[in-house]
Design an enzyme around this catalytic site. Structure first.
Site, mmCIF file in Angstrom:
data_model
loop_
_atom_site.group_PDB
_atom_site.id
_atom_site.type_symbol
_atom_site.label_atom_id
_atom_site.label_comp_id
_atom_site.label_asym_id
_atom_site.label_seq_id
_atom_site.Cartn_x
_atom_site.Cartn_y
_atom_site.Cartn_z
ATOM 1 N N ARG A 24 -0.454 -0.353 -8.680
ATOM 2 C CA ARG A 24 -2.134 -0.576 -8.247
ATOM 3 C C ARG A 24 -1.651 0.835 -8.423
ATOM 4 N NH1 ARG A 24 -3.389 -1.179 -2.126
ATOM 5 N NH2 ARG A 24 -3.242 -3.059 -2.442
ATOM 6 N N ASP A 36 0.516 -1.814 0.354
ATOM 7 C CA ASP A 36 0.608 -0.271 0.257
ATOM 8 C C ASP A 36 0.502 1.665 0.183
ATOM 9 O OD1 ASP A 36 -2.409 -1.998 0.362
ATOM 10 O OD2 ASP A 36 -2.571 -1.025 2.623
HETATM 11 P P1 FDA Z 1 -13.898 9.034 -6.254
HETATM 12 O O1 FDA Z 1 -13.543 9.393 -4.569
HETATM 13 O O2 FDA Z 1 -14.020 9.621 -6.978
HETATM 14 O O3 FDA Z 1 -15.854 8.097 -6.039
HETATM 15 C C1 FDA Z 1 -16.076 8.007 -7.009
HETATM 16 C C2 FDA Z 1 -17.597 6.989 -6.056
HETATM 17 O O4 FDA Z 1 -17.370 5.698 -5.333
HETATM 18 C C3 FDA Z 1 -18.367 8.170 -5.796
HETATM 19 O O5 FDA Z 1 -19.935 8.043 -6.159
HETATM 20 C C4 FDA Z 1 -18.474 7.638 -4.288
HETATM 21 O O6 FDA Z 1 -18.994 8.240 -3.678
HETATM 22 C C5 FDA Z 1 -18.020 6.775 -4.614
HETATM 23 N N1 FDA Z 1 -17.173 6.032 -3.501
HETATM 24 C C6 FDA Z 1 -15.988 6.189 -3.661
HETATM 25 N N2 FDA Z 1 -14.885 5.189 -2.105
HETATM 26 C C7 FDA Z 1 -16.618 5.095 -1.583
HETATM 27 C C8 FDA Z 1 -16.794 4.702 -0.123
HETATM 28 N N3 FDA Z 1 -16.026 4.697 1.049
HETATM 29 N N4 FDA Z 1 -17.745 4.374 0.496
HETATM 30 C C9 FDA Z 1 -19.196 4.775 -1.089
HETATM 31 N N5 FDA Z 1 -19.085 4.853 -1.685
HETATM 32 C C10 FDA Z 1 -17.324 5.190 -3.006
HETATM 33 N N6 FDA Z 1 -5.414 4.807 -0.933
HETATM 34 C C11 FDA Z 1 -3.995 5.246 -0.470
HETATM 35 O O7 FDA Z 1 -3.943 6.761 0.082
HETATM 36 N N7 FDA Z 1 -3.437 4.352 -0.743
HETATM 37 C C12 FDA Z 1 -3.852 2.908 -1.018
HETATM 38 O O8 FDA Z 1 -2.904 1.993 -0.225
HETATM 39 C C13 FDA Z 1 -4.980 2.633 -1.500
HETATM 40 N N8 FDA Z 1 -5.484 0.906 -1.976
HETATM 41 C C14 FDA Z 1 -6.639 1.011 -2.318
HETATM 42 C C15 FDA Z 1 -6.751 -0.206 -3.112
HETATM 43 C C16 FDA Z 1 -8.190 -0.389 -3.457
HETATM 44 C C17 FDA Z 1 -8.448 -1.812 -4.276
HETATM 45 C C18 FDA Z 1 -8.888 0.292 -3.986
HETATM 46 C C19 FDA Z 1 -9.798 0.229 -4.491
HETATM 47 C C20 FDA Z 1 -8.512 1.843 -3.275
HETATM 48 C C21 FDA Z 1 -7.437 1.879 -2.762
HETATM 49 N N9 FDA Z 1 -7.009 3.256 -1.623
HETATM 50 C C22 FDA Z 1 -5.905 3.531 -1.656
HETATM 51 C C23 FDA Z 1 -7.907 4.831 -2.041
HETATM 52 C C24 FDA Z 1 -8.294 5.041 -3.165
HETATM 53 O O9 FDA Z 1 -6.564 6.263 -2.512
HETATM 54 C C25 FDA Z 1 -9.572 6.396 -2.919
HETATM 55 O O10 FDA Z 1 -8.915 6.777 -1.626
HETATM 56 C C26 FDA Z 1 -10.394 5.149 -3.026
HETATM 57 O O11 FDA Z 1 -10.858 3.995 -3.971
HETATM 58 C C27 FDA Z 1 -11.732 6.655 -2.711
HETATM 59 O O12 FDA Z 1 -11.443 6.975 -4.865
HETATM 60 P P2 FDA Z 1 -12.732 6.410 -5.697
HETATM 61 O O13 FDA Z 1 -11.846 6.605 -7.209
HETATM 62 O O14 FDA Z 1 -12.895 5.300 -5.966
HETATM 63 O O15 FDA Z 1 -13.516 7.581 -5.645
#
Ligand code: FDA
Length: 308
Positions: free
Chosen positions: A182, A132
């Site tokens: 990732r 991570d």
């Molecule tokens: P974004 O914030 O753009 O939102 C897109 C949509 O998804 C919106 O509709 C939102 O409401 C919904 N959504 C997003 N998160 C949600 C939640 N928790 N609950 C409900 N709805 C949600 N970060 C990091 O700093 N270091 C790491 O190593 C990792 N590792 C990691 C692994 C994997 C497999 C994932 C999917 C994510 C991570 N992250 C992470 C977290 C990442 O940085 C980020 O904070 C979250 O994925 C949210 O960003 P998105 O691009 O998913 O959605």
């Protein structure tokens, strides 16, 4: 950055808030939406259920910024055991660790040794270890760990965050290693000196870097995990993947357990490779605050559990 998000991320590192939250039953109930349980058995059971739906998994034991060498040893042994259990269960479930869980704050050399022990076991079990990415001061030491381990084994990948200005350069410097990456947007509270404050720029850098990796990071062992729940970004990347004839072996979508389940099911039903990261463990408070910060509407689930 929205005020609610900033407050939740600030709360994630507050000891008093953590102690209060861990005692409140309604908060523990709301956590269960994102976490099948506190024990590895709960995570393995969830992985089995997802496997029946054609969804592979990544297991991560919650905890970060450990303060004693013995704790880092305990975490390392825990993950060694998880790798054995996954193999015995015949599951396609990788593991994901945080460097500060393996002792990075205490002694980087110890952390490297612990990471390499896990990678060695993953080699023996035909598995894979993800590293991570934590907050920005950890990026350089984490990349140093990754580079050293990746030179010895292809069974390790690293998370990179598109909200950091530096990540474009990091991608370029990692390219010669044919890395497993990732890509995520980033979950920590970062100042505007190091991270884009504007979400549109974070999304744009995500898209740009994902395309670069999909097209040019193609040597054996290279793979991209597209770590987002963002449906619009996913749709753009799917058009790119299809338009450029990118093979399914080059990428997997990666999402968090319990988040955007309908989107997950739809993606899988359309035949795309999907891996779900399952978190478990007692030390869920900072991780849960980061999940709330990602979608402040999630606070409603906490409130519903207070009154429901
Ligand atoms: P974004 O914030 O753009 O939102 C897109 C949509 O998804 C919106 O509709 C939102 O409401 C919904 N959504 C997003 N998160 C949600 C939640 N928790 N609950 C409900 N709805 C949600 N970060 C990091 O700093 N270091 C790491 O190593 C990792 N590792 C990691 C692994 C994997 C497999 C994932 C999917 C994510 C991570 N992250 C992470 C977290 C990442 O940085 C980020 O904070 C979250 O994925 C949210 O960003 P998105 O691009 O998913 O959605």
């Amino acid at each position: 950055m929205a005020l609610t998000r900033r407050l939740l991320l600030a709360a994630s590192t507050n000891r008093w808030m953590r102690e209060q939250a861990m005692r409140r039953r309604f908060i523990r109930r709301s956590v269960s939406r994102f976490m099948p349980g506190e024990h590895v058995e709960d995570a393995l059971a969830a992985a089995r259920t997802l496997a029946e739906q054609g969804i592979t998994t990544i297991l991560t034991h919650l905890g970060e910024n450990l303060e004693r060498v013995e704790e880092a040893e305990e975490v390392t042994r825990h993950y060694l055991d998880v790798l054995d259990r996954v193999a015995a269960a015949g599951l396609d479930a990788q593991i994901s660790i945080k460097p500060t869980q393996l002792g990075l704050d205490l002694d980087p050399a110890l952390c490297q040794r612990n990471l390499d022990r896990l990678i060695e076991r993953a080699e023996q079990r035909g598995n894979f270890v993800w590293v991570d990415m934590e907050s920005s001061p950890y990026v350089d030491p984490t990349l140093a760990l990754f580079r050293a381990s990746r030179a010895r084994s292809a069974r390790v990948g690293v998370a990179l965050q598109s909200y950091l200005y530096r990540t474009g350069k990091d991608v370029e410097s990692l390219m010669p290693l044919a890395p497993a990456v990732r890509l995520v947007k980033g979950a920590y509270l970062e100042p505007p000196e190091v991270a884009y404050p504007d979400k549109r720029e974070v999304d744009e850098q995500f898209y740009r870097l994902a395309c670069r990796l999909l097209v040019d990071n193609v040597a054996p062992g290279a793979v991209l995990h597209i770590g987002t729940h963002d449906a619009a970004l996913t749709a753009r990347l799917l058009s790119f993947v299809d338009g450029h004839g990118i093979p399914a072996s080059a990428y997997e979508f990666a999402m968090l357990y319990g988040v955007q389940r309908t989107h997950q099911r739809r993606l899988r039903a359309s035949g795309r490779p999907l891996r779900v990261l399952i978190s478990y463990g007692e030390h869920w408070f900072p991780w849960y605050m980061r999940r709330l910060a990602e979608r402040p509407a999630n606070i409603w689930f906490v409130m519903k559990n207070l009154f429901g």
